[in-house]
Design an enzyme around this catalytic site. Sequence first.
Site, mmCIF file in Angstrom:
data_model
loop_
_atom_site.group_PDB
_atom_site.id
_atom_site.type_symbol
_atom_site.label_atom_id
_atom_site.label_comp_id
_atom_site.label_asym_id
_atom_site.label_seq_id
_atom_site.Cartn_x
_atom_site.Cartn_y
_atom_site.Cartn_z
ATOM 1 N N GLY A 198 -11.411 -1.618 9.915
ATOM 2 C CA GLY A 198 -11.856 -2.208 8.562
ATOM 3 C C GLY A 198 -10.901 -1.524 7.284
ATOM 4 N N SER A 199 -10.088 -0.670 7.122
ATOM 5 C CA SER A 199 -9.350 -0.897 5.819
ATOM 6 C C SER A 199 -8.886 -2.543 5.674
ATOM 7 C CB SER A 199 -8.522 0.352 5.942
ATOM 8 O OG SER A 199 -9.190 1.169 5.793
ATOM 9 N N SER A 225 -9.886 1.290 3.432
ATOM 10 C CA SER A 225 -8.964 2.058 2.479
ATOM 11 C C SER A 225 -7.357 1.347 2.069
ATOM 12 C CB SER A 225 -8.167 3.339 2.944
ATOM 13 O OG SER A 225 -7.165 2.506 3.896
ATOM 14 N N LYS A 272 0.827 -0.969 -0.154
ATOM 15 C CA LYS A 272 0.080 0.066 -0.187
ATOM 16 C C LYS A 272 1.205 1.434 -0.173
ATOM 17 C CE LYS A 272 -4.064 2.099 2.514
ATOM 18 N NZ LYS A 272 -4.362 1.933 3.720
ATOM 19 N N THR A 310 -7.104 0.987 10.457
ATOM 20 C CA THR A 310 -6.973 1.504 11.187
ATOM 21 C C THR A 310 -8.450 1.212 12.197
ATOM 22 O OG1 THR A 310 -6.156 3.445 10.612
ATOM 23 C CG2 THR A 310 -7.482 3.895 12.182
#
Length: 563
Positions: free
Chosen positions: A222-223, A199, A118, A220
């Site tokens: 759900g990402s 994200s 990422k 943080t």
Amino acid sequence: MASLFVRSSATFFLTCVSLLSLVTCEPCSNRSTSINGKPFPPLIEATTENLIVGLELGLFTSVDLVKAYTARILEVNATLHMVIEVNPDSLAIAAELDAQRANGTVLGPLHGIPILIKNNIATADKMDNTAGSYALAGAKVPRDSTIAAKLRKAGAVILGKTNLSQWANYRSFNTSNGWSAIGGQTQGAYYPGQDPSGSSSGSGVSSSLGLALAALGTETDGSILSPSDVNNLVGIKPTVGLTARDLVVPISEHQDTVGPMARTVKDAAYLLAAIAGKSLYDNYTDAIPWDTIPDYVAACNFSALRGKRIGVPRNLIDLSSDPAAAPIVPVFNAALDILRAAGATIVDNTNFTGYDALNEGNYSNIVLEADFISDLPKEYLSKLSYNPNNVHSVADVRNFTHDFALEDWPERDTLVWDGALELGYGNTSPEFWSNYTMNTFLAGEMGITGALKNYSLDALVLPTEFSPNFPALIGAPVVTVPLGAYPQNTTVLVNQFGNLNATAPNVPFGISFMGPHFSEEMLIGLAYAFEQRTMVRNTIIPYIQPTTELADVVHARQQAKKT
């Protein structure tokens, strides 16, 4: 908007980009993927162990892998915008790793295998680390993040950086998942215009389509879980502190974590094994309770469910807040029967008593706002060795965003930052600690840890749609596994921003296993045992796929030798 930056010569892809058409509604496995007459799975299905065997037998090289994966990225990136940048040194790195293998040196199971990360995980190389914002374009870090250094030590090829929801979805209340100023709008591959969730959007889409063996995301709240959920993936959200966060663009030191997003549980386990462990640069890793990291790959045990007590906090499956998730519930209930048949005891209605109070309070937002105000400058901006846009605080980043047209303000607001700045304090104030304490009490004693203790449970299980929040607030681990997909009669609903399809036919969803801190070894076992009994992933076919396979690259190399 940029879709892909490749800072290398124009000849970089000449030997591997011969197939640039898209396949619609047809699995890649329908094509011949044998290499020199020897069977080999298509890259959308190839596992860590497939790649290890192929490399050991000399069917292909790490250079071949880099070329094949890069070609696959180029095929779909203009449509799906899932990769921001390909590492211009990836071929050279792969060649060096091939030479080491030829000399008998193998650094580990990931030796010579490409991984995407990422674009908020810093690397001290020619690639940027921007969190999708021009505010960080061209900035430099003094060293690799611990995560990047561990990948290199394990022999992985860091193939490139994936797109993300800008600033890890911590800027705007009115933006769209998977959008960043630098990377454009990521889309999922299971329905045209699919919301990829966020994200770690680009990591999810990339891993699902076989654009690398797997990818790393950050979470943080759900990402990792959410984009794994809708992209037909296994995602491991580790305990906060199991994986180091130094030189990862932060939101919250209390909730941020880095984890794998892969097509199988075992692939995710291999990747977690490579990145887990203590770091001199992140004191949260001091909480790791062992000197030797557990063998996460060995935890992939078909019988792992036998004898386990698994609770269902039914009050979290709240269709009043998410009515579009209704088709998931009967599939989840059927999955409970699979767990029972595998030897688990299911304890239903192990409800979280803190659920209502947590929803009614603002504790969670305050914790994130105070952490962000403190952590972004202290843990990242102040550590840059080169800061070309002179951003040193959240206020500086906001001012840059307002002044730089490509950041798409005010169409996409900065209200998240505005709220954090208006809070007026960081994470060392008494006000912060009162909110953090209430947060962890409601999500812990009146949530996960309370349910585990009060019902004598080993783990908890939920549809992934409803699983991220409570574990996020106490830093506990979760593993999500593919469970199913929305049916063909699903109504297509557009997201609030109006540019993506939030629900649609064929969009995947998953099931999540959650447990106590540092219980990843057990959770991986439960997830693997469920995965092996269902094998859902291969039944859900993307509407768009790349076609380049290793066989194409090997054939091109052999032809080039002849000429």
